[in-house]
Enzyme design. Structure first.
Site, PDB file in Angstrom:
ATOM      1  N   PRO A  35       0.825  -1.213   0.000  1.00 51.17           N
ATOM      2  CA  PRO A  35       0.000   0.000   0.000  1.00 51.17           C
ATOM      3  C   PRO A  35       0.854   1.256   0.000  1.00 51.17           C
ATOM      4  CG  PRO A  35      -0.872  -1.601   1.546  1.00 51.17           C
ATOM      5  CD  PRO A  35       0.437  -2.147   1.054  1.00 51.17           C
ATOM      6  N   CYS A  36       0.449   2.241  -0.810  1.00 47.89           N
ATOM      7  CA  CYS A  36       1.298   3.412  -1.021  1.00 47.89           C
ATOM      8  C   CYS A  36       0.951   4.579  -0.109  1.00 47.89           C
ATOM      9  CB  CYS A  36       1.209   3.873  -2.480  1.00 47.89           C
ATOM     10  SG  CYS A  36      -0.423   4.502  -2.943  1.00 47.89           S
ATOM     11  N   GLN A  37      -0.120   4.463   0.703  1.00 45.40           N
ATOM     12  CA  GLN A  37      -0.537   5.632   1.478  1.00 45.40           C
ATOM     13  C   GLN A  37       0.542   6.115   2.436  1.00 45.40           C
ATOM     14  OE1 GLN A  37      -2.264   2.869   1.028  1.00 45.40           O
ATOM     15  NE2 GLN A  37      -4.439   3.274   0.710  1.00 45.40           N
TER      16      GLN A  37
END
Length: 360
Positions: free
Chosen positions: A82-84
């Site tokens: 996940p890139c958040q």
């Protein structure tokens, strides 16, 4: 392209958008892992022959279930953590915030999987910050690529680059950091860029015009209902422009005062270039560059005063028009999955270079 199919594992798979064309590139994903149940269920529908392990990879039981499901040699591993935690559009603006974000340590479970499975080829992808962020590893603050070189540099050739999806036939400008690992003695080069980029017009120009709240007889091509104010402002906004630049019909509060905001908001995209990056809030006119380009009408206003339809963002993300998802899939789920995904055509172009020597 190689003659023999590679057996693959997909970690942080989401709904499997990035995997869409991998079979065409000679990769057969047999096991996947996703945390969010409704995304895992969508993955199961799209890939019924893939063993989807739904659960938190940081849970030892889940990790072992993933490893056990890989009951044959894994040749190819793709991981899209996940890139958040890395995105500067999120809450983490500083290195100190990123190194303290637990989501950025999901990468260490990719390292564990590589150690256990020893795949011949590994593709790790994320936002460009992936190549800059440092996390604490073995008591030291290290960049991601340095960790990989430390752990696997003797066995693998490790290369990285920031690539733009638009350079590989995707009608969308989307920058992704790609870390590519291959066993020493094997071939895997980056693909060549296309000579001519695919434009928004190329991808969605054939679709019928729709106004706010209207539907068509084409699957997934229906317009969200927007407020009358949003529609009014966008009807007076030319192709490629933002309503903030309108002299009269600009975004305003109920008392008539101008709304403050970024000029990437209330903005129509252009026909003649690839679309801007599709974000997770691609349903909202007030979010970043989500409004249809529109066409000039006889009365001087512009058509399609609305956010892009689900079908339009599918095509701009290089998904097929007959993408195999259930008819009752929630619109917001599709939009979120696309907004967080890497365009699948980009992945295909990278993966199909496995085994292709540079002089071929």
């Amino acid at each position: 392209m190689r003659k023999q199919s590679l057996i693959g594992l997909s970690l942080f798979a989401g709904a499997g958008i990035g995997e869409t064309y991998l079979s065409q590139a000679g990769v057969n994903i047999i096991v996947a892992n996703e945390l969010v149940p409704r995304r895992a269920e969508l993955h199961r529908h799209i890939y019924p022959n893939c063993n989807m392990v739904c659960g938190d990879i940081t849970n030892e039981n889940v990790f072992e279930e993933i490893m056990s499901a890989c009951n044959s040699k894994i040749d190819f591993l793709i991981a899209s953590p996940p890139c958040q935690g890395l995105s500067v559009a999120g809450k983490n603006r500083k290195q100190s915030q990123m190194q303290d974000d637990d989501r950025n340590y999901l990468f260490t479970h990719v390292v564990k999987a590589i150690k256990r499975l020893s795949p011949d080829y590994i593709l790790i992808e994320n936002v460009p910050m992936l190549l800059k962020v440092k996390i604490i590893y073995d008591g030291k603050l290290c960049p991601i690529e340095e960790i990989l070189c430390f752990e696997f540099g003797e066995k693998y050739d490790i290369t990285s680059a920031v690539l733009d999806a638009a350079d590989y036939g995707v009608p969308q400008t989307r920058l992704r950091a790609i870390i590519k690992m291959k066993c020493k003695g094997t071939s895997w080069n980056f693909p060549c860029k296309v000579i001519e980029k695919v434009t928004v017009k190329d991808a969605i120009g054939h679709l019928p015009s729709l106004e706010s709240g209207e539907s068509s007889n084409i699957k997934w091509h229906y317009a969200r209902k927007h407020t009358s104010d949003n529609v009014l402002w966008m009807k007076h906004t030319p192709t490629g422009k933002t309503a903030f630049c309108n002299e009269e019909y600009f975004p305003k509060k109920k008392d008539g005062t101008r709304i403050k905001g970024y000029e990437s908001s209330y903005r129509r995209i252009r026909w003649d270039v690839p679309s801007p990056t599709i974000t997770i809030r691609n349903d909202c006119i007030a979010s970043q560059r989500n409004v249809h380009p529109g066409r000039l009408l006889e009365d001087g206003t512009y058509s399609d005063a609305r956010a892009l339809t689900v079908l339009e963002i599918m095509l701009l993300n290089s998904l097929p028009v007959d993408w195999n998802i259930p008819d009752n899939t929630p619109e917001i789920l599709i939009r979120q999955c696309i907004g967080e995904s890497i365009p699948p055509l980009m992945i295909k172009e990278i993966a199909k270079m496995i085994g292709v020597k540079s002089d071929e």
